[in-house]
Design an enzyme around this catalytic site. Structure first.
Site, PDB file in Angstrom:
ATOM      1  N   SER A   8      75.328 -69.981  22.325  1.00 26.85           N
ATOM      2  CA  SER A   8      76.484 -69.517  23.096  1.00 26.85           C
ATOM      3  C   SER A   8      77.633 -70.506  23.019  1.00 26.85           C
ATOM      4  CB  SER A   8      76.100 -69.322  24.565  1.00 26.85           C
ATOM      5  OG  SER A   8      77.275 -69.155  25.320  1.00 26.85           O
ATOM      6  N   MET A  35      84.411 -62.922  29.609  1.00 26.41           N
ATOM      7  CA  MET A  35      84.401 -62.749  31.077  1.00 26.41           C
ATOM      8  C   MET A  35      85.811 -62.446  31.556  1.00 26.41           C
ATOM      9  SD  MET A  35      82.016 -65.935  32.235  1.00 26.41           S
ATOM     10  CE  MET A  35      80.627 -66.503  31.234  1.00 26.41           C
ATOM     11  N   MET A  66      80.993 -59.510  29.856  1.00 26.10           N
ATOM     12  CA  MET A  66      80.805 -59.536  31.313  1.00 26.10           C
ATOM     13  C   MET A  66      82.128 -59.107  31.926  1.00 26.10           C
ATOM     14  SD  MET A  66      78.590 -63.012  31.298  1.00 26.10           S
ATOM     15  CE  MET A  66      79.153 -63.361  29.633  1.00 26.10           C
ATOM     16  N   ASP A 173      69.068 -64.603  27.970  1.00 24.26           N
ATOM     17  CA  ASP A 173      70.301 -65.400  28.021  1.00 24.26           C
ATOM     18  C   ASP A 173      70.399 -66.061  29.392  1.00 24.26           C
ATOM     19  OD1 ASP A 173      72.884 -66.408  27.868  1.00 24.26           O
ATOM     20  OD2 ASP A 173      73.865 -64.440  27.859  1.00 24.26           O
TER      21      ASP A 173
HETATM   22  C1  DX5 Z   1      76.213 -66.889  31.237  1.00 24.29           C
HETATM   23  C2  DX5 Z   1      76.327 -66.570  29.773  1.00 24.29           C
HETATM   24  C3  DX5 Z   1      75.446 -67.343  28.906  1.00 24.29           C
HETATM   25  C4  DX5 Z   1      75.640 -68.838  28.963  1.00 24.29           C
HETATM   26  C5  DX5 Z   1      74.310 -69.473  28.753  1.00 24.29           C
HETATM   27  O1  DX5 Z   1      76.836 -65.911  31.967  1.00 24.29           O
HETATM   28  O2  DX5 Z   1      76.057 -65.202  29.537  1.00 24.29           O
HETATM   29  O3  DX5 Z   1      75.532 -66.884  27.555  1.00 24.29           O
HETATM   30  O4  DX5 Z   1      76.499 -69.325  27.984  1.00 24.29           O
HETATM   31  O5  DX5 Z   1      74.441 -70.832  28.935  1.00 24.29           O
HETATM   32  P1  DX5 Z   1      73.185 -71.784  29.140  1.00 24.29           P
HETATM   33  O6  DX5 Z   1      72.348 -71.661  27.905  1.00 24.29           O
HETATM   34  O7  DX5 Z   1      73.798 -73.108  29.339  1.00 24.29           O
HETATM   35  O8  DX5 Z   1      72.456 -71.265  30.350  1.00 24.29           O
HETATM   36 ZN    ZN Z   2      75.934 -64.588  27.416  1.00 25.10          ZN
END
Ligand code: DX5
Ligand code: ZN
Length: 222
Positions: A8, A35, A66, A173
């Site tokens: 990510s 987002m 999102m 995720d």
């Molecule tokens: C959170 C995102 C994830 C995030 C994960 O809303 O959808 O993709 O980047 O990050 P880590 O691996 O740090 O939890």
């Molecule tokens: Zn994500």
């Protein structure tokens, strides 16, 4: 398809996305967290940046939207060059129509579930999807602790996919790292998003190799 790793970019340096993408040449996908500050209380990047990134990297983009009203906005991410587009079912008005539209555009269609959203009500919808994303944190931020309570849903999703004979990719995720990836692989996940674990490391591509090896070993043992 086997195990896939989708780092990510949320945990990377947003001032140099092309450079960050180049640090993970062994990634199967680049996970792009879009987002809108409405569906989640955070604002990241949108279609123009995705379009620029798609042009600058040969790794396919896995866009995780999102956002509110994905029915309206998600197809634009395919036009921007994403190979996979995942919308949240909680935000979609017509998830079947939207999944069909994304597939019709030539992309893979993904649907995401927040931690409190069960999978069972969507059993009949699974054939419309290429991937189901089980969030293992509340969406909105990187670096959160993995929610173990999501594991039964991962297992249940794999059961439902098998029951219907589907080739459904199952993505997890949130909080995925060396400490949590094996539990997820054991429960049936096969596409792993990792932000902090990859991009906060000295050597992001080495982390991808070792996460992949852990997941593959778990799969072979199960
Ligand atoms: C959170 C995102 C994830 C995030 C994960 O809303 O959808 O993709 O980047 O990050 P880590 O691996 O740090 O939890
Ligand atoms: Zn994500």
């Amino acid at each position: 398809m086997g195990i896939q790793i989708s780092p990510s970019l949320l945990a990377s340096n947003f001032a140099d996305l092309a450079g960050e993408a180049a640090r993970v040449p062994n990634a199967d996908w680049l996970h792009v967290d879009v987002m809108d500050n409405h569906f989640v209380p955070n604002l990241t990047i949108g279609q123009p940046v995705v379009e620029a990134l798609a042009k600058s990297s040969s790794t396919p983009l896995d866009c995780h939207l999102m956002i509110e009203d994905p029915d309206r906005w998600a197809p634009g991410y395919v036009e921007a060059g994403a190979g996979s587009v995942t919308f949240h079912v909680e935000a979609a008005d017509a998830p079947v129509r939207l999944a069909r539209e994304l597939r019709g555009q030539g992309a893979r269609a993904g649907m995401a579930l927040r931690p409190a959203t069960p999978v069972d009500p969507y059993e009949e919808l699974l054939p419309e999807l290429d991937m189901l994303l089980v969030m293992t944190v509340e969406p909105g931020f990187g670096g959160q602790a993995f929610l173990e309570l999501c594991l039964p849903k991962v297992r249940r999703t794999r059961e439902l996919a098998d029951k219907h004979g589907l080739d459904l990719w199952l993505q997890v995720d949130g909080g995925i790292s060396a400490d949590t990836i094996e539990q997820c692989a054991d429960a049936g996940a096969d596409v792993f998003v990792a932000g902090s674990a990859v991009f906060k490391a000295e050597d992001p591509s080495a982390v991808i190799d070792s996460l992949r090896a852990q997941a593959e070993a778990t799969l072979e043992a199960s």
